[in-house]
Design a protein around this motif. Sequence first.
Motif, PDB file in Angstrom:
ATOM      1  N   PRO A  75       0.814  -1.229   0.000  1.00 13.18           N
ATOM      2  CA  PRO A  75       0.000   0.000   0.000  1.00 13.18           C
ATOM      3  C   PRO A  75       0.839   1.267   0.000  1.00 13.18           C
ATOM      4  O   PRO A  75       0.487   2.246  -0.685  1.00 13.18           O
ATOM      5  CB  PRO A  75      -0.814  -0.120   1.299  1.00 13.18           C
ATOM      6  CG  PRO A  75      -0.860  -1.565   1.582  1.00 13.18           C
ATOM      7  CD  PRO A  75       0.454  -2.106   1.118  1.00 13.18           C
ATOM      8  N   ARG A  76       1.959   1.267   0.729  1.00 11.35           N
ATOM      9  CA  ARG A  76       2.811   2.458   0.732  1.00 11.35           C
ATOM     10  C   ARG A  76       3.432   2.679  -0.646  1.00 11.35           C
ATOM     11  O   ARG A  76       3.577   3.818  -1.080  1.00 11.35           O
ATOM     12  CB  ARG A  76       3.904   2.307   1.793  1.00 11.35           C
ATOM     13  CG  ARG A  76       4.757   3.563   1.988  1.00 11.35           C
ATOM     14  CD  ARG A  76       3.945   4.720   2.547  1.00 11.35           C
ATOM     15  NE  ARG A  76       3.323   4.356   3.809  1.00 11.35           N
ATOM     16  CZ  ARG A  76       3.925   4.399   4.992  1.00 11.35           C
ATOM     17  NH1 ARG A  76       5.191   4.826   5.072  1.00 11.35           N
ATOM     18  NH2 ARG A  76       3.287   4.058   6.094  1.00 11.35           N
ATOM     19  N   HIS A  79       0.847   4.405  -2.725  1.00 14.09           N
ATOM     20  CA  HIS A  79       0.695   5.817  -2.374  1.00 14.09           C
ATOM     21  C   HIS A  79       1.828   6.659  -2.955  1.00 14.09           C
ATOM     22  O   HIS A  79       1.595   7.718  -3.550  1.00 14.09           O
ATOM     23  CB  HIS A  79       0.669   5.982  -0.850  1.00 14.09           C
ATOM     24  CG  HIS A  79      -0.450   5.263  -0.187  1.00 14.09           C
ATOM     25  ND1 HIS A  79      -0.501   5.026   1.175  1.00 14.09           N
ATOM     26  CD2 HIS A  79      -1.590   4.722  -0.683  1.00 14.09           C
ATOM     27  CE1 HIS A  79      -1.592   4.361   1.481  1.00 14.09           C
ATOM     28  NE2 HIS A  79      -2.268   4.165   0.366  1.00 14.09           N
ATOM     29  N   TYR A 144      -8.371   9.984   1.751  1.00 15.29           N
ATOM     30  CA  TYR A 144      -7.578   9.288   0.741  1.00 15.29           C
ATOM     31  C   TYR A 144      -8.412   9.004  -0.509  1.00 15.29           C
ATOM     32  O   TYR A 144      -7.929   9.158  -1.639  1.00 15.29           O
ATOM     33  CB  TYR A 144      -7.027   7.980   1.310  1.00 15.29           C
ATOM     34  CG  TYR A 144      -6.342   7.125   0.277  1.00 15.29           C
ATOM     35  CD1 TYR A 144      -5.126   7.517  -0.275  1.00 15.29           C
ATOM     36  CD2 TYR A 144      -6.918   5.943  -0.169  1.00 15.29           C
ATOM     37  CE1 TYR A 144      -4.505   6.741  -1.245  1.00 15.29           C
ATOM     38  CE2 TYR A 144      -6.300   5.164  -1.128  1.00 15.29           C
ATOM     39  CZ  TYR A 144      -5.098   5.563  -1.667  1.00 15.29           C
ATOM     40  OH  TYR A 144      -4.493   4.799  -2.634  1.00 15.29           O
ATOM     41  N   SER A 191      -5.625  -0.385  -1.414  1.00 13.97           N
ATOM     42  CA  SER A 191      -5.137   0.423  -0.302  1.00 13.97           C
ATOM     43  C   SER A 191      -6.211   0.633   0.750  1.00 13.97           C
ATOM     44  O   SER A 191      -5.954   0.539   1.958  1.00 13.97           O
ATOM     45  CB  SER A 191      -4.639   1.785  -0.811  1.00 13.97           C
ATOM     46  OG  SER A 191      -3.522   1.625  -1.641  1.00 13.97           O
ATOM     47  N   GLN A 194      -6.707  -2.529   2.735  1.00 15.47           N
ATOM     48  CA  GLN A 194      -5.619  -2.694   3.704  1.00 15.47           C
ATOM     49  C   GLN A 194      -5.766  -1.715   4.871  1.00 15.47           C
ATOM     50  O   GLN A 194      -5.509  -2.057   6.025  1.00 15.47           O
ATOM     51  CB  GLN A 194      -4.270  -2.490   3.019  1.00 15.47           C
ATOM     52  CG  GLN A 194      -3.891  -3.561   2.014  1.00 15.47           C
ATOM     53  CD  GLN A 194      -3.485  -4.872   2.668  1.00 15.47           C
ATOM     54  OE1 GLN A 194      -3.419  -4.974   3.896  1.00 15.47           O
ATOM     55  NE2 GLN A 194      -3.212  -5.880   1.863  1.00 15.47           N
TER      56      GLN A 194
END
Length: 213
Positions: A75-76, A79, A144, A191, A194
């Motif tokens: 997920p990071r 992003h 987000y 994302s 998660q």
Amino acid sequence: MLSLRLVYIFSYNLFQFCGHTWILANTIARFLTFGQDALADTFYSVGFVMSLCQLLSTLELFHIADGIEKARLFPRFIHVTEKNLVLILVITLEEIQSKLVVCVQFLLWNSLDLLRYQHELLRVMDKRSVAMLWTRYTLWIPLYILSVATEGFIIYQALPYLEPTTLNSNIHHPFLLLMYLPVLTLGACVSVWQLLKERKHHLEKWNNKMKRR
């Protein structure tokens, strides 16, 4: 004694928190002072600091891989990648730098990063609270989703300004960006899924900790 790793990760999060605080405060102050006229040069006033903070955010992938930061890598990675792509697009296309959507995007990005880096600073100092946890893992999710929707809108608005030169005889730059939109949507769905799992895990962990006291 403080370990070198602890000092480093605290300094990194503090720098990012201060950087995004400055960007957000500068953007809001300019808008309150000059109104819509401030939108025309919002990117020029905060673009360098925004680019620097975003460039440094790629280090977080190494933080997670090395175990300095406890978070999920995929997920990071999503992003960081999606923000870098949109930021590069804004930097290279002067025609969209003065649009309202870019200002909105910067506000959303910096609001998200302030929540995240504040949480990380408190975590490093072992000063977390249930209010901070709830804000980080609840308010962060709708912000987000809005941010990803705005990124998609920026990409859509950028399509007419891309040069019609081809990468080869069949594929054009606008076509590649258009194909990226469903990838962006899919990455955002992963994302959010998660994030919901992390929210449940951290809040349950906090509740169990409070029950043991």
